[in-house]
Design a protein around this motif. Structure first.
Motif, mmCIF file in Angstrom:
data_model
loop_
_atom_site.group_PDB
_atom_site.id
_atom_site.type_symbol
_atom_site.label_atom_id
_atom_site.label_comp_id
_atom_site.label_asym_id
_atom_site.label_seq_id
_atom_site.Cartn_x
_atom_site.Cartn_y
_atom_site.Cartn_z
ATOM 1 N N THR A 1 -1.254 10.022 -4.609
ATOM 2 C CA THR A 1 -0.889 9.256 -4.792
ATOM 3 C C THR A 1 -0.314 8.104 -3.771
ATOM 4 O O THR A 1 -0.320 6.590 -3.411
ATOM 5 C CB THR A 1 -0.255 8.454 -5.957
ATOM 6 N N GLU A 2 0.121 8.350 -2.732
ATOM 7 C CA GLU A 2 1.184 8.063 -1.887
ATOM 8 C C GLU A 2 -0.225 7.994 -0.440
ATOM 9 O O GLU A 2 0.094 7.141 0.576
ATOM 10 C CB GLU A 2 1.365 9.167 -0.955
ATOM 11 N N ILE A 3 -1.610 8.304 -0.770
ATOM 12 C CA ILE A 3 -2.495 7.708 0.129
ATOM 13 C C ILE A 3 -3.455 7.278 -0.844
ATOM 14 O O ILE A 3 -4.332 6.600 0.756
ATOM 15 C CB ILE A 3 -3.603 9.863 0.058
ATOM 16 N N LEU A 4 -2.812 6.350 -1.201
ATOM 17 C CA LEU A 4 -3.755 4.798 -1.612
ATOM 18 C C LEU A 4 -3.591 3.851 -0.270
ATOM 19 O O LEU A 4 -2.145 3.701 -0.572
ATOM 20 C CB LEU A 4 -3.456 4.880 -3.393
ATOM 21 N N ALA A 5 -4.158 2.627 -0.736
ATOM 22 C CA ALA A 5 -4.269 1.834 0.231
ATOM 23 C C ALA A 5 -3.568 0.688 -0.815
ATOM 24 O O ALA A 5 -3.095 -0.536 -0.807
ATOM 25 C CB ALA A 5 -5.783 0.846 0.181
ATOM 26 N N ASN A 6 -4.580 0.975 -2.065
ATOM 27 C CA ASN A 6 -3.905 -0.405 -3.425
ATOM 28 C C ASN A 6 -4.074 0.673 -4.436
ATOM 29 O O ASN A 6 -4.479 2.270 -4.759
ATOM 30 C CB ASN A 6 -4.791 -1.568 -3.267
ATOM 31 N N THR B 1 -4.436 5.588 11.446
ATOM 32 C CA THR B 1 -4.398 4.528 10.980
ATOM 33 C C THR B 1 -3.236 2.827 11.141
ATOM 34 O O THR B 1 -3.351 1.874 10.790
ATOM 35 C CB THR B 1 -2.813 5.084 10.366
ATOM 36 N N ALA C 1 0.964 -1.078 0.465
ATOM 37 C CA ALA C 1 0.042 0.337 0.133
ATOM 38 C C ALA C 1 1.080 1.463 -0.313
ATOM 39 O O ALA C 1 2.041 1.269 0.260
ATOM 40 C CB ALA C 1 -0.884 0.181 1.088
ATOM 41 N N HIS D 1 -6.612 5.033 1.572
ATOM 42 C CA HIS D 1 -6.671 4.226 2.387
ATOM 43 C C HIS D 1 -8.139 5.130 4.136
ATOM 44 O O HIS D 1 -7.370 6.153 3.826
ATOM 45 C CB HIS D 1 -5.100 4.786 2.998
ATOM 46 N N GLY D 2 -8.396 4.452 4.573
ATOM 47 C CA GLY D 2 -9.094 4.870 5.754
ATOM 48 C C GLY D 2 -8.513 5.331 6.549
ATOM 49 O O GLY D 2 -8.457 6.015 7.357
ATOM 50 N N GLY D 3 -6.993 5.232 6.363
ATOM 51 C CA GLY D 3 -6.533 5.814 7.700
ATOM 52 C C GLY D 3 -6.319 7.432 7.395
ATOM 53 O O GLY D 3 -5.999 8.087 8.384
ATOM 54 N N VAL D 4 -5.910 7.738 6.521
ATOM 55 C CA VAL D 4 -5.523 8.558 5.492
ATOM 56 C C VAL D 4 -7.226 9.755 5.900
ATOM 57 O O VAL D 4 -7.344 11.007 6.508
ATOM 58 C CB VAL D 4 -5.977 9.035 3.770
#
Lengths: 141, 141, 141, 141
Positions: free
Chosen positions: B50-55, A66, A24, B60-63
Motif C-alpha cells: 500500500t505504501e507505493i500508492l499515489a492515491n 519521483t 499520497a 505512483h508513477g515515481g515507483v
C-alpha cells in the motif's frame, strides 16, 4: 510562461493544494513537503531518510525521479487546481546525491495547454548544486 | 544486440547479482526481486504494497520510474558485473497501474559500449498489459 | 553552471567556431547561422526557406530537432573548442512554427563534465514565442 | 500492440498514405520513401545524398531525428489515416551513419489512444546495424 491568464484560470486554493501532497501514501513514506506554491511554480523538499539510499553513499535515482515527477505535477496543479497524470518524463542525473542530504526541487510550468502541460524541474543538494533536472509532460484535459 | 562477445566480457556471477538487488535500502522498502537474469536481460518483480500508492486507486508513477531504472541497470549489470550509474532516462506511462497489482519489468540492453549502455524496459501488470516503457542510458566506464 | 573554470578550459577561438557552422553540408542547405557565442552559450538563426516546410502551413519538426541538436552542440563547443557527438536528445514541440517564420535558438550548457555535457535549447519564433525546447547529451571525451 | 481493433478503426488507404510522404517539401528534399505500411507499422528509406552530411564522414544527426519523427508518424497514420503532430521525441544515437549509407527506419505503434499515441522507431544502416532508436509521442485527437 503559461498561456493561462488569470481570467481563464480556475481559482486554485494553494494552501489546500500544499497540504494535499502528503495524502499520497508514497509521499508520506518519502516525507515530501511542499515549501512554496505560486502560479506555475512549486518548490518541494525531500528530507533525507536512510530508506531512500541506493547504497551506503548515494541516494537512489528512482527517488529523485519521483521527486521530479511530483514537483512538476504540483507546479501544473497550481494552474489547474489538481495534480494530473504524467504522460512522459525525462530525467538527467548531473551529480550524485549523498547520504544525509536533504534535496530541494523547483518546478516550473513551461507550457500549459488545454490538454497537455510541460514542466521543468531542477533538484538541488543542500550546497545549492544541481543534482538532477527533469522535464515532464502532463495530461491536463 | 550487445557488442560484447563472450570473449571480451568479464565473467559475471548472475546468482550473486540476483541477490544483490535487495542490498539497496530503497529496494528493500520496495521489496524488489530479481526473477531472471541472462546476458543482456533482466526481469524484476515489484510486489504490491500500500505504501507505493499515489492515491486509493493508482500506484505512483515515481515507483514505476524506479522499477524501470533498476531493471535497466540490472540488465546492463549482467554484462559488466556491476550496477552502474544512470545518466538519463525517459519514461512513458501507457496505462495506470492499479491498487493491488504486482508489476513485472523486463529490461534489455540495446547497446553496450565501453563507456555507455542503453537499455529498454517494459513494465507489465498482472494481466500482461503494458503499464509503462522506459529507456535509460548508463555509464559503464 | 559549467564546472569548467577559465583555468582548466582550453582557449577557444569563438570567431573561428562561428564560421565553422556552415561547413557542414546540411547546415549549408539549412542556411544555419551562428548569431552569438560566449562561454557555455550559443544563439543560432534558422532562416525560413520553403524546402523546410512539412506542408503549406508548418515548418517541419525534424528541422526544429536539427536546429536544437546543432545549437546545443555549439554551446558545448564554446567550452571545448569542437562540436562533439550527440548521445541522446529530447525535443518538446510547444507551438507550431509557421510558413515564413525565421527561427532563433538559444542553447546553454547545463553541465559540462569530462566525458559528457548536457545542454538546454529553446527555439523562438519571430514574435518571441517558444516554439520548442530541447535537452541533449553530448560526448565530450 | 495497438488498442484499436479493426472494428473501431477508420478505413485507411495505405497506398494513398504511402504516396503522401513526398508531398512535404522537406521529405522531397530528403527523398524519403515509404517502403512498407501495415496496421501500426511503417518502414521508410532515406537514400543517401551529400547534402545530409555533417562532415565528410558522417550523416547529420538532425536528419536521423527527422527520419525517426516521420517514420513514427507514418506508423501512427496507418491507424488513424493521417499524419499527426509530434508532441515530443527522444532520440538515442548508437552508431555513426557514414557517408554513402542509405538508412532504413522501422516504426511501430506501441500505444494508440484516443488522444495520444506512442511509437518506437529503429534506424538501420545497410549492414543491418542499429544506427539510432527513437521514441515519440503524437497527438491523435
Amino acid at each position: 510562461m503559461s498561456n493561462n491568464t488569470p481570467e481563464n484560470r480556475p481559482a486554485v486554493d494553494l494552501e489546500e493544494l500544499k497540504d494535499r501532497v502528503s495524502r499520497a501514501p508514497l509521499h508520506r513514506f518519502l516525507q515530501l513537503k511542499v515549501l512554496e506554491l505560486e502560479a506555475g511554480r512549486a518548490r518541494l523538499l525531500l528530507p533525507f531518510r536512510t530508506e531512500i539510499l541506493a547504497n551506503e553513499t548515494y541516494i537512489h535515482g528512482g527517488v529523485i525521479a519521483t521527486l521530479i515527477d511530483v514537483t512538476g505535477d504540483w507546479a501544473v496543479a497550481t494552474l489547474g487546481g489538481q495534480p494530473v497524470p504524467t504522460v512522459d518524463m525525462r530525467v538527467d542525473y548531473l551529480r550524485v546525491a549523498r547520504n544525509g542530504e536533504d534535496l530541494t526541487a523547483v518546478g516550473e510550468v513551461i507550457r500549459q495547454g488545454k490538454n497537455l502541460a510541460v514542466a521543468d524541474v531542477a533538484v538541488y543538494n543542500p550546497h545549492g548544486q544541481l543534482v538532477a533536472i527533469g522535464r515532464a509532460l502532463y495530461r491536463t484535459g
